[in-house]
Design an enzyme around this catalytic site. Structure first.
Site, PDB file in Angstrom:
ATOM      1  CG  HIS A 167      -1.964   0.683   1.160  1.00 42.60           C
ATOM      2  ND1 HIS A 167      -1.980   1.906   0.980  1.00 42.60           N
ATOM      3  CD2 HIS A 167      -3.091   1.048   1.577  1.00 42.60           C
ATOM      4  CE1 HIS A 167      -2.583   2.639   1.023  1.00 42.60           C
ATOM      5  NE2 HIS A 167      -3.970   1.503   1.727  1.00 42.60           N
ATOM      6  CD  GLU A 271      -2.606   0.855  -1.988  1.00 44.57           C
ATOM      7  OE1 GLU A 271      -3.124   0.129  -1.800  1.00 44.57           O
ATOM      8  OE2 GLU A 271      -3.653   2.153  -1.974  1.00 44.57           O
TER       9      GLU A 271
HETATM   10  O1  LIG Z   1      -7.216   3.647   6.002  1.00 43.10           O
HETATM   11  P1  LIG Z   1      -6.645   2.045   5.767  1.00 43.10           P
HETATM   12  O2  LIG Z   1      -7.493   1.678   6.015  1.00 43.10           O
HETATM   13  O3  LIG Z   1      -5.609   2.707   5.307  1.00 43.10           O
HETATM   14  O4  LIG Z   1      -7.118   2.650   4.298  1.00 43.10           O
HETATM   15  C1  LIG Z   1      -6.881   3.642   3.263  1.00 43.10           C
HETATM   16  C2  LIG Z   1      -7.179   3.446   2.035  1.00 43.10           C
HETATM   17  O5  LIG Z   1      -6.456   2.107   1.262  1.00 43.10           O
HETATM   18  C3  LIG Z   1      -6.816   2.151   0.305  1.00 43.10           C
HETATM   19  O6  LIG Z   1      -5.995   1.357  -0.399  1.00 43.10           O
HETATM   20  C4  LIG Z   1      -8.886   1.435  -0.080  1.00 43.10           C
HETATM   21  O7  LIG Z   1      -8.891   1.469  -1.510  1.00 43.10           O
HETATM   22  C5  LIG Z   1      -9.253   3.167   0.474  1.00 43.10           C
HETATM   23  O8  LIG Z   1     -10.853   2.297   0.378  1.00 43.10           O
HETATM   24  C6  LIG Z   1      -8.776   2.510   1.652  1.00 43.10           C
HETATM   25  O9  LIG Z   1     -10.321   4.181   2.687  1.00 43.10           O
END
Ligand SMILES: O=P(O)(O)OC[C@H]1O[C@@H](O)[C@H](O)[C@@H](O)[C@@H]1O
Length: 313
Positions: A167, A271
């Protein structure tokens, strides 16, 4: 030489959390926290930070660190019944004391192998046994490489399936001056429209509002161009067919407690992921997912990057 810092150093980071610093001879560095097995910093040889970390990031378990490269495993987002993005980013990983030697001859490459071991609590939520080894390497030219090896070690003969993402939060000068090359004309699932499937239009992707898309069946090379900085991030991947593109924009940024209200202007998540189709391993089988990031000066002709020049390199 005396006084020279080691290539790999275990030290204390924010709130006393353990982190490993990787150094490369020409000055590039990377940092990875044992908490989450999460890279939180990648700097070039000029000391410029290339990854984004939120101005309100909380370095305190069980909250995931907002920024760098969170590991989403064994579930991406809400594609399953586990917590959002699975539990790997919320656990303390350990350092592998005797990592397998590098396949290629390495002139002392700076790398560390981290291991995520199943906890009783996690096994209740996700009843499988596995080995997850993450190798973080800082290459001789300052490239950052992450290799995940996940093996099914079930003794009950059962296969398991998972979804996965690196991510990655890229640091950008101004989101409205950023474009992505390599995802044109591909299909994507739009998380802002109940994951409905659409086809991307024919030219580079630019940003003027919230984006949350899973591009499917993507090429293994994607370029992210930061016009103001004249910098291009080249993302290379293996074993990860999809690419998630996310920017919360202003409204959602305000609703995310550990993200500064203006932070969305200086970040972009691209990602490398396996989302549309989950990955399935039979007992004994191993999956390998690789991510390689480099930051190169952008070559511009009349304000346009020549995509071929970047994507061929
Ligand atoms: O706040 P988190 O759990 O780290 O997620 C952040 C974002 O991560 C992204 O990868 C998702 O596609 C989004 O939908 C999400 O809001």
């Amino acid at each position: 030489m005396s006084g020279e810092k080691p290539l790999v150093e275990l030290c204390k980071g924010v709130n006393g959390l353990d982190k490993v610093v990787l150094r490369e001879v020409r000055g590039s560095t990377a940092e990875v926290y044992l908490y989450g097995g999460q890279v939180t910093s990648w700097k070039n040889d000029l000391g410029e930070e290339l990854l984004f970390t939120s101005s309100k990031a909380i370095f305190k378990p069980p909250k995931a660190i907002r920024g760098g490269i969170p590991i989403c495993f064994p579930q991406f987002s809400n594609h399953g019944n586990l917590e959002q993005h699975g539990f790997a980013r919320n656990r303390i990983w350990t350092i592998d004391p005797n990592p397998a030697p590098f396949p290629t001859a390495t002139c002392d490459k700076a790398f560390v192998d981290l291991i995520l071991s199943p906890s009783d609590e996690d096994t209740k939520a996700w009843p499988h046994s596995y080995e997850f080894r993450l190798r973080v390497t800082l290459g001789p030219g300052g490239d950052l490489m992450l290799t995940s090896r996940i093996r099914n070690t079930n003794t009950d003969g059962k296969a398991f399936s998972f979804t996965f993402a690196y991510h990655t939060y890229f640091s950008v000068s101004d989101i409205s001056e950023v474009r992505i090359e390599g995802l044109e004309t591909l299909d994507y699932l739009d998380n802002l429209q109940e994951k409905e499937r659409f086809t991307e239009q024919g030219d580079a992707i630019t940003f003027e509002s919230e984006v949350d898309k899973v591009y499917v069946g993507t090429p293994n090379k994607i370029a992210i161009l930061d016009h103001e900085k004249k910098r291009t991030f080249v993302l290379r991947k293996d074993g990860l067919p999809d690419a998630v593109v996310w920017n919360p924009w202003d409204k959602k940024a305000k609703a995310i407690v550990d993200l500064g209200d203006e932070d969305y202007k200086h970040m972009l998540c691209v990602e490398a992921a396996a989302v549309e189709k989950s990955l399935t391993l039979k007992p004994g089988e191993e999956w390998k997912g690789r991510l390689e990031l480099s930051a190169v000066p952008s070559t511009y002709y009349s304000g346009q990057l020549d995509p071929q020049r970047v994507l061929e390199c």
